[in-house]
Design a protein around this motif. Structure first.
Motif, short mmCIF file in Angstrom:
data_model
loop_
_atom_site.label_atom_id
_atom_site.label_comp_id
_atom_site.label_asym_id
_atom_site.label_seq_id
_atom_site.Cartn_x
_atom_site.Cartn_y
_atom_site.Cartn_z
N SER A 97 -0.98 -6.28 -0.63
CA SER A 97 -0.28 -5.03 -0.33
C SER A 97 -1.26 -3.98 0.20
O SER A 97 -0.95 -3.24 1.14
CB SER A 97 0.43 -4.50 -1.58
N TYR A 98 -2.43 -3.94 -0.40
CA TYR A 98 -3.45 -2.97 0.04
C TYR A 98 -3.97 -3.32 1.44
O TYR A 98 -4.10 -2.44 2.30
CB TYR A 98 -4.61 -2.96 -0.96
N TRP A 101 -0.94 -2.98 4.06
CA TRP A 101 -0.08 -1.81 3.96
C TRP A 101 0.11 -1.17 5.33
O TRP A 101 -0.86 -0.82 6.02
CB TRP A 101 -0.67 -0.79 2.99
N PHE A 105 -2.86 5.97 3.65
CA PHE A 105 -3.08 6.09 2.22
C PHE A 105 -3.27 7.54 1.81
O PHE A 105 -4.11 7.86 0.95
CB PHE A 105 -4.29 5.25 1.80
N PHE A 113 2.91 3.66 -1.48
CA PHE A 113 2.10 2.52 -1.93
C PHE A 113 2.09 2.42 -3.46
O PHE A 113 2.25 1.33 -4.01
CB PHE A 113 0.67 2.67 -1.41
N TRP A 116 5.34 1.21 -4.59
CA TRP A 116 5.47 -0.20 -4.25
C TRP A 116 4.80 -1.10 -5.31
O TRP A 116 5.33 -2.15 -5.66
CB TRP A 116 4.87 -0.47 -2.88
N GLN A 257 8.39 -5.71 3.59
CA GLN A 257 7.71 -4.46 3.28
C GLN A 257 6.35 -4.39 3.97
O GLN A 257 5.96 -3.35 4.50
CB GLN A 257 7.54 -4.32 1.77
N LEU A 258 5.63 -5.49 3.96
CA LEU A 258 4.26 -5.49 4.47
C LEU A 258 4.18 -5.83 5.96
O LEU A 258 3.28 -5.34 6.65
CB LEU A 258 3.41 -6.48 3.67
#
Length: 269
Positions: A97-98, A101, A105, A113, A116, A257-258
């Motif tokens: 996810s990081y 993303w 951020f 985030f 999520w 999502q990603l």
């Protein structure tokens, strides 16, 4: 530094998922009342076999399982490898996810985030529960749906995300949950369960719009079909075998999502 923190958070969250799923199922008595000893809020961590209370040294994600060679320190019975596996998968999802993303951020992107990551913990809990007992538990879906509503409200009122932040969830609910509700009514619950309809409501709330919602349905159906065919061809299942659909939905939601924005952009061009 961020990666290391996310790995630790992911492992700890995975450990929480295993405890949550086990206690939600085992901690319910025959009359539906929660056993306080197994409550996720009041209960203490214990061995799933002998119910001996675990010490802090027994609760280090993955490490404790490896140190004890997959056995309880007290009764020496085997502890399933699924526990460290779930912890590792959760940490893996946090890192993915990081790295993938699609937003920034800072500001709204950072808020999305963090939200999520909380949603991922809920996803893992639902997926594990459905895989084991073929039920999408309301006790997880309902709080997630409330969080989804709060998430939408914060984006609209705090971050001034505009009417799109309201229209996109409405489209998502209509397409995802609406489709499942229609299938549920037409089949009398034979094609899809009521839990999937409720899960679809939450997925719609956090979707990015109509195209992403359609993509989610396509990916979930495609993966579900491939898995069903593989089980049939390997004779591990028959045409009447019931397969849980929530894990496929959740996998599709993570992909959308990603990578959903990139996929939709590629299709449109």
């Amino acid at each position: 530094m961020v990666t290391s923190i996310l790995i630790i958070l992911g492992l700890c969250s995975g450990s929480f998922v295993t405890a949550l799923v086990w206690r939600l199922k085992i901690g319910r008595g025959a009359v539906g009342k929660t056993n306080n000893n197994l409550s996720i809020v009041n209960g203490r961590s214990m061995c799933p076999n002998c119910r001996h209370q675990l010490s802090a040294l027994d609760l280090i994600p993955v490490f404790s399982w490896l140190m004890l060679k997959g056995r309880c320190r007290y009764c020496r019975k085997q502890i399933s490898i699924q526990y460290p596996f779930i912890e590792i998968v959760t940490a893996f999802l946090f890192i993915c996810s990081y790295l993938l993303w699609p937003l920034s951020f800072h500001g709204q992107g950072l808020f999305d985030f963090i939200a999520w990551l909380f949603f991922l913990v809920g996803f893992m809990s639902i997926a594990i529960y459905d895989l084991r007992w073929f039920i999408v538990p309301n006790v997880i879906v309902y709080p997630l749906t409330v969080l989804g509503l709060i998430y939408v409200a914060i984006n609209f009122f705090v971050f001034n995300a505009g009417t799109a932040s309201l229209i996109h969830p409405l489209w998502g609910i209509l397409i995802i949950s609406g489709t499942f509700y229609l299938l549920y009514q037409l089949s009398g619950g034979k094609w899809i369960g009521g839990g999937d309809v409720k899960l679809g409501l939450f997925l719609g709330l956090i979707s990015w719009g109509a195209l992403e919602s359609l993509l989610l349905l396509f990916i979930a159906s495609f993966v579900g079909t491939i898995m069903s065919l593989s089980f049939l061809l390997s004779k591990k299942a028959s045409i009447k075998t019931h397969l849980p659909f929530a894990p496929f939905l959740i996998l599709a939601a993570i992909i959308c999502q990603l990578l959903g924005m990139s996929i939709v952009h590629h299709i449109q061009n």
